[in-house]
Design a protein around this motif. Sequence first.
Motif, PDB file in Angstrom:
ATOM      1  N   SER A   1     -14.373  -9.067   0.962  1.00 56.24           N
ATOM      2  CA  SER A   1     -14.788  -8.251  -0.532  1.00 56.24           C
ATOM      3  C   SER A   1     -13.585  -7.570  -0.314  1.00 56.24           C
ATOM      4  CB  SER A   1     -15.587  -7.359  -0.621  1.00 56.24           C
ATOM      5  OG  SER A   1     -17.236  -8.282  -0.954  1.00 56.24           O
TER       6      SER A   1
ATOM      7  N   ARG B   1     -16.540  -4.069   3.981  1.00 55.60           N
ATOM      8  CA  ARG B   1     -17.152  -4.145   5.184  1.00 55.60           C
ATOM      9  C   ARG B   1     -18.121  -5.577   4.820  1.00 55.60           C
ATOM     10  NH1 ARG B   1     -21.177   0.649   6.600  1.00 55.60           N
ATOM     11  NH2 ARG B   1     -20.983  -0.768   8.147  1.00 55.60           N
ATOM     12  N   LYS B   2     -17.759  -6.123   3.986  1.00 55.69           N
ATOM     13  CA  LYS B   2     -18.903  -6.772   3.042  1.00 55.69           C
ATOM     14  C   LYS B   2     -18.753  -8.327   3.959  1.00 55.69           C
ATOM     15  CE  LYS B   2     -19.736  -4.083  -0.851  1.00 55.69           C
ATOM     16  NZ  LYS B   2     -19.926  -3.953  -2.095  1.00 55.69           N
ATOM     17  N   ALA B   3     -19.570  -9.022   3.807  1.00 57.26           N
ATOM     18  CA  ALA B   3     -20.066 -10.499   3.991  1.00 57.26           C
ATOM     19  C   ALA B   3     -18.807 -11.372   5.504  1.00 57.26           C
ATOM     20  CB  ALA B   3     -19.823 -11.024   2.319  1.00 57.26           C
TER      21      ALA B   3
ATOM     22  N   ASP C   1     -22.435  -4.325  11.428  1.00 54.93           N
ATOM     23  CA  ASP C   1     -22.369  -4.701   9.627  1.00 54.93           C
ATOM     24  C   ASP C   1     -21.784  -4.633   8.713  1.00 54.93           C
ATOM     25  OD1 ASP C   1     -24.118  -2.352  10.035  1.00 54.93           O
ATOM     26  OD2 ASP C   1     -26.439  -3.347   9.607  1.00 54.93           O
ATOM     27  N   ASP C   2     -22.406  -5.490   7.282  1.00 56.84           N
ATOM     28  CA  ASP C   2     -22.069  -4.416   6.210  1.00 56.84           C
ATOM     29  C   ASP C   2     -23.015  -3.321   5.991  1.00 56.84           C
ATOM     30  OD1 ASP C   2     -25.016  -5.273   5.822  1.00 56.84           O
ATOM     31  OD2 ASP C   2     -24.263  -6.581   3.983  1.00 56.84           O
TER      32      ASP C   2
ATOM     33  N   TYR D   1     -26.127  -3.294   5.634  1.00 51.23           N
ATOM     34  CA  TYR D   1     -27.800  -3.231   5.234  1.00 51.23           C
ATOM     35  C   TYR D   1     -28.020  -4.697   6.468  1.00 51.23           C
ATOM     36  CZ  TYR D   1     -26.642  -0.971   0.602  1.00 51.23           C
ATOM     37  OH  TYR D   1     -26.013  -0.145  -0.459  1.00 51.23           O
TER      38      TYR D   1
ATOM     39  N   ARG E   1     -26.413  -7.039   6.931  1.00 53.46           N
ATOM     40  CA  ARG E   1     -26.431  -8.328   7.131  1.00 53.46           C
ATOM     41  C   ARG E   1     -24.739  -8.006   7.495  1.00 53.46           C
ATOM     42  NH1 ARG E   1     -28.330  -7.115   0.540  1.00 53.46           N
ATOM     43  NH2 ARG E   1     -26.412  -6.271   1.340  1.00 53.46           N
TER      44      ARG E   1
ATOM     45  N   GLY F   1     -20.613  -8.142   9.081  1.00 53.66           N
ATOM     46  CA  GLY F   1     -20.343  -7.667   7.974  1.00 53.66           C
ATOM     47  C   GLY F   1     -19.275  -7.927   8.845  1.00 53.66           C
TER      48      GLY F   1
ATOM     49  N   GLU G   1     -21.985   2.292   2.269  1.00 58.00           N
ATOM     50  CA  GLU G   1     -21.718  -0.048   1.677  1.00 58.00           C
ATOM     51  C   GLU G   1     -20.657  -0.438   1.559  1.00 58.00           C
ATOM     52  OE1 GLU G   1     -21.157   3.129  -1.961  1.00 58.00           O
ATOM     53  OE2 GLU G   1     -21.997   2.920  -0.265  1.00 58.00           O
ATOM     54  N   ASN G   2     -19.580   0.602   1.432  1.00 54.98           N
ATOM     55  CA  ASN G   2     -17.891  -0.359   1.131  1.00 54.98           C
ATOM     56  C   ASN G   2     -16.794  -0.626   2.347  1.00 54.98           C
ATOM     57  OD1 ASN G   2     -18.940  -1.154  -1.962  1.00 54.98           O
ATOM     58  ND2 ASN G   2     -18.050   0.629  -2.438  1.00 54.98           N
TER      59      ASN G   2
END
Length: 266
Positions: free
Chosen positions: A15, A35-37, A45-46, A48, A50, A52, A245-246
């Motif tokens: 993202s 930080r996602k995906a 990590d992200d 969560y 998952r 990062g 979260e972002n």
Amino acid sequence: MRNTPVRDIAQADFSVISPDWSCFPQNVHAFTTMRKAGASAFPYDDGYARGGFNLGAHVGDDLDVVRRNQDALNQYLPSNIIFLSQKHGTVVCDAALAVNGCEADACFTNQGAIACAILTADCLPVLFSDTRGTVVAAAHAGWRGLASGILQNTVKEMREAGAEEIVAWLGPAIGPAQFEVGQDVYDAFSKILEHTGNYFVNQLVGGRASGKYLADIYGLAKSVLSSVGVNSVHGGEHCTVSAPENFYSYRRDGVTGRMASVIWMD
């Protein structure tokens, strides 16, 4: 190293946030990663549990994993990112001549198909272009660099490289409701800016001054940029600390990843 053809960032698995700057020329492209995906595990990590998208090789993350994330990003750029060794200083380098690990806190280019990039996790990323689309730059503006002249030096180098009217975008950074600082930070800015108090809120304890302030790094950056004739400044609406979260945030988490802010011209 050139990556051709450049893939559309909208198709990426990770993202990004793209600047809303309609005044920028069409040949200029820019974004900040989130930080996602990615492939990094906790605490990179992200948020969560998952993977990062940590891009910093200096923060303790598995280097093979970091390289996977970096390789994924480079697929969407015209040239592989040169990762600077950022020192909270005022050195600006030519991205066309830089090598990985060179000590600088900003880079610029007047050549097409060369990506300028810096890493952050609360410090302010600032992306620049002239309105003709002939010079771009990226700067890492933590409070020390901001007070010492990193943005002024970046604008100076851009103008020497041919830039005329310059516009800027302020990427995700620690917001004014979260950036608690001491008297030393206030004093540093009072030496270089008028109306310093406009950008600091005194924190009171029992009705008395505590020597702590909440600082507005976005407002400080706009004032610094205005002092060197850059008045078209966009962005400044994201707080890294308040949006786990972002965004990665060093102030919030201590051990954490890094995000990249990138700009280039066709």
